[in-house]
Design a protein around this motif. Structure first.
Motif, PDB file in Angstrom:
ATOM      1  N   LEU A  45      37.171  42.718  37.738  1.00  0.00           N
ATOM      2  CA  LEU A  45      36.421  43.090  38.939  1.00  0.00           C
ATOM      3  C   LEU A  45      36.000  44.551  38.820  1.00  0.00           C
ATOM      4  O   LEU A  45      36.772  45.392  38.352  1.00  0.00           O
ATOM      5  CB  LEU A  45      37.275  42.893  40.191  1.00  0.00           C
ATOM      6  N   SER A  46      34.801  44.855  39.259  1.00  0.00           N
ATOM      7  CA  SER A  46      34.272  46.205  39.095  1.00  0.00           C
ATOM      8  C   SER A  46      34.710  47.171  40.196  1.00  0.00           C
ATOM      9  O   SER A  46      34.720  48.370  39.983  1.00  0.00           O
ATOM     10  CB  SER A  46      32.747  46.169  39.030  1.00  0.00           C
ATOM     11  N   ASP A  47      35.060  46.647  41.345  1.00  0.00           N
ATOM     12  CA  ASP A  47      35.426  47.544  42.444  1.00  0.00           C
ATOM     13  C   ASP A  47      36.928  47.507  42.694  1.00  0.00           C
ATOM     14  O   ASP A  47      37.616  46.598  42.293  1.00  0.00           O
ATOM     15  CB  ASP A  47      34.673  47.163  43.715  1.00  0.00           C
ATOM     16  N   ALA A  48      37.416  48.519  43.332  1.00  0.00           N
ATOM     17  CA  ALA A  48      38.838  48.590  43.671  1.00  0.00           C
ATOM     18  C   ALA A  48      38.973  48.666  45.189  1.00  0.00           C
ATOM     19  O   ALA A  48      38.012  48.916  45.890  1.00  0.00           O
ATOM     20  CB  ALA A  48      39.471  49.814  43.027  1.00  0.00           C
ATOM     21  N   GLY A  49      40.152  48.440  45.670  1.00  0.00           N
ATOM     22  CA  GLY A  49      40.333  48.651  47.092  1.00  0.00           C
ATOM     23  C   GLY A  49      41.173  47.627  47.799  1.00  0.00           C
ATOM     24  O   GLY A  49      42.322  47.882  48.078  1.00  0.00           O
ATOM     25  N   ALA A  50      40.638  46.461  48.060  1.00  0.00           N
ATOM     26  CA  ALA A  50      41.267  45.468  48.932  1.00  0.00           C
ATOM     27  C   ALA A  50      42.710  45.174  48.524  1.00  0.00           C
ATOM     28  O   ALA A  50      43.141  45.493  47.420  1.00  0.00           O
ATOM     29  CB  ALA A  50      40.445  44.188  48.918  1.00  0.00           C
ATOM     30  N   ASP A  51      43.446  44.565  49.439  1.00  0.00           N
ATOM     31  CA  ASP A  51      44.827  44.223  49.141  1.00  0.00           C
ATOM     32  C   ASP A  51      44.901  43.148  48.054  1.00  0.00           C
ATOM     33  O   ASP A  51      43.896  42.573  47.662  1.00  0.00           O
ATOM     34  CB  ASP A  51      45.576  43.795  50.409  1.00  0.00           C
ATOM     35  N   PHE A  52      46.107  42.904  47.574  1.00  0.00           N
ATOM     36  CA  PHE A  52      46.302  42.007  46.433  1.00  0.00           C
ATOM     37  C   PHE A  52      45.744  40.613  46.689  1.00  0.00           C
ATOM     38  O   PHE A  52      45.042  40.052  45.851  1.00  0.00           O
ATOM     39  CB  PHE A  52      47.788  41.941  46.061  1.00  0.00           C
ATOM     40  N   ALA A  53      46.043  40.028  47.828  1.00  0.00           N
ATOM     41  CA  ALA A  53      45.565  38.678  48.136  1.00  0.00           C
ATOM     42  C   ALA A  53      44.045  38.630  48.170  1.00  0.00           C
ATOM     43  O   ALA A  53      43.431  37.695  47.642  1.00  0.00           O
ATOM     44  CB  ALA A  53      46.145  38.198  49.463  1.00  0.00           C
ATOM     45  N   ALA A  54      43.417  39.625  48.758  1.00  0.00           N
ATOM     46  CA  ALA A  54      41.956  39.673  48.807  1.00  0.00           C
ATOM     47  C   ALA A  54      41.365  39.830  47.412  1.00  0.00           C
ATOM     48  O   ALA A  54      40.344  39.222  47.085  1.00  0.00           O
ATOM     49  CB  ALA A  54      41.488  40.810  49.707  1.00  0.00           C
ATOM     50  N   ARG A  55      42.008  40.616  46.559  1.00  0.00           N
ATOM     51  CA  ARG A  55      41.533  40.800  45.182  1.00  0.00           C
ATOM     52  C   ARG A  55      41.668  39.502  44.394  1.00  0.00           C
ATOM     53  O   ARG A  55      40.805  39.169  43.593  1.00  0.00           O
ATOM     54  CB  ARG A  55      42.311  41.917  44.489  1.00  0.00           C
ATOM     55  N   CYS A  56      42.743  38.770  44.613  1.00  0.00           N
ATOM     56  CA  CYS A  56      42.908  37.479  43.947  1.00  0.00           C
ATOM     57  C   CYS A  56      41.779  36.539  44.334  1.00  0.00           C
ATOM     58  O   CYS A  56      41.193  35.855  43.486  1.00  0.00           O
ATOM     59  CB  CYS A  56      44.254  36.847  44.315  1.00  0.00           C
ATOM     60  N   GLU A  57      41.460  36.499  45.603  1.00  0.00           N
ATOM     61  CA  GLU A  57      40.369  35.650  46.075  1.00  0.00           C
ATOM     62  C   GLU A  57      39.043  36.087  45.475  1.00  0.00           C
ATOM     63  O   GLU A  57      38.246  35.256  45.022  1.00  0.00           O
ATOM     64  CB  GLU A  57      40.295  35.693  47.598  1.00  0.00           C
ATOM     65  N   MET A  58      38.789  37.382  45.431  1.00  0.00           N
ATOM     66  CA  MET A  58      37.545  37.895  44.841  1.00  0.00           C
ATOM     67  C   MET A  58      37.457  37.523  43.363  1.00  0.00           C
ATOM     68  O   MET A  58      36.392  37.144  42.863  1.00  0.00           O
ATOM     69  CB  MET A  58      37.475  39.414  45.000  1.00  0.00           C
ATOM     70  N   TYR A  59      38.583  37.629  42.672  1.00  0.00           N
ATOM     71  CA  TYR A  59      38.605  37.291  41.249  1.00  0.00           C
ATOM     72  C   TYR A  59      38.205  35.834  41.031  1.00  0.00           C
ATOM     73  O   TYR A  59      37.359  35.527  40.204  1.00  0.00           O
ATOM     74  CB  TYR A  59      39.996  37.565  40.669  1.00  0.00           C
ATOM     75  N   LEU A  60      38.802  34.928  41.799  1.00  0.00           N
ATOM     76  CA  LEU A  60      38.505  33.505  41.631  1.00  0.00           C
ATOM     77  C   LEU A  60      37.093  33.137  42.087  1.00  0.00           C
ATOM     78  O   LEU A  60      36.448  32.284  41.496  1.00  0.00           O
ATOM     79  CB  LEU A  60      39.531  32.655  42.372  1.00  0.00           C
ATOM     80  N   ARG A  61      36.600  33.774  43.123  1.00  0.00           N
ATOM     81  CA  ARG A  61      35.267  33.454  43.642  1.00  0.00           C
ATOM     82  C   ARG A  61      34.153  33.759  42.636  1.00  0.00           C
ATOM     83  O   ARG A  61      33.090  33.159  42.695  1.00  0.00           O
ATOM     84  CB  ARG A  61      35.004  34.169  44.956  1.00  0.00           C
ATOM     85  N   GLN A  62      34.397  34.667  41.710  1.00  0.00           N
ATOM     86  CA  GLN A  62      33.357  34.979  40.737  1.00  0.00           C
ATOM     87  C   GLN A  62      33.059  33.798  39.818  1.00  0.00           C
ATOM     88  O   GLN A  62      32.029  33.764  39.171  1.00  0.00           O
ATOM     89  CB  GLN A  62      33.735  36.215  39.913  1.00  0.00           C
ATOM     90  N   PHE A  63      33.932  32.811  39.790  1.00  0.00           N
ATOM     91  CA  PHE A  63      33.741  31.664  38.918  1.00  0.00           C
ATOM     92  C   PHE A  63      33.107  30.475  39.627  1.00  0.00           C
ATOM     93  O   PHE A  63      32.772  29.493  38.981  1.00  0.00           O
ATOM     94  CB  PHE A  63      35.077  31.241  38.296  1.00  0.00           C
ATOM     95  N   GLY A  64      32.934  30.539  40.937  1.00  0.00           N
ATOM     96  CA  GLY A  64      32.317  29.432  41.668  1.00  0.00           C
ATOM     97  C   GLY A  64      33.160  28.179  41.565  1.00  0.00           C
ATOM     98  O   GLY A  64      34.355  28.200  41.754  1.00  0.00           O
ATOM     99  N   THR A  65      32.532  27.084  41.200  1.00  0.00           N
ATOM    100  CA  THR A  65      33.219  25.806  41.039  1.00  0.00           C
ATOM    101  C   THR A  65      33.678  25.677  39.601  1.00  0.00           C
ATOM    102  O   THR A  65      32.902  25.857  38.686  1.00  0.00           O
ATOM    103  CB  THR A  65      32.273  24.636  41.392  1.00  0.00           C
TER     104      THR A  65
END
Length: 74
Positions: A45-65
């Motif tokens: 992920l290119s940005d930093a900031g959100a809490d761990f759970a939010a970062r996990c969700e952001m990481y997975l969302r980049q892959f779509g389905t």
């Protein structure tokens, strides 16, 4: 969070063992990549900031389905 932690552990293990990362079931990276350093570079992920759970969700969302046919819960 579980998938993200499992992927992180698999990538770390592959790096430490100087082995390959195999992603046949989830299909996160297309085309498939076996070098753990390359997978990390391509999925970091290119940005930093959100809490761990939010970062996990952001990481997975980049892959779509995933190729396994499971849509990431919204």
């Amino acid at each position: 969070m579980g998938v993200t932690v499992a992927v992180g552990l698999a990538l770390a293990t592959a790096q430490l063992a100087r082995g390959q990362y195999v992603d046949e079931q989830i299909g996160m990276v297309t085309p498939a990549e076996n070098d753990p350093d390359d997978v990390i570079d391509r999925t970091r992920l290119s940005d930093a900031g959100a809490d761990f759970a939010a970062r996990c969700e952001m990481y997975l969302r980049q892959f779509g389905t995933s190729t396994a046919g499971h849509e990431i819960a919204r």
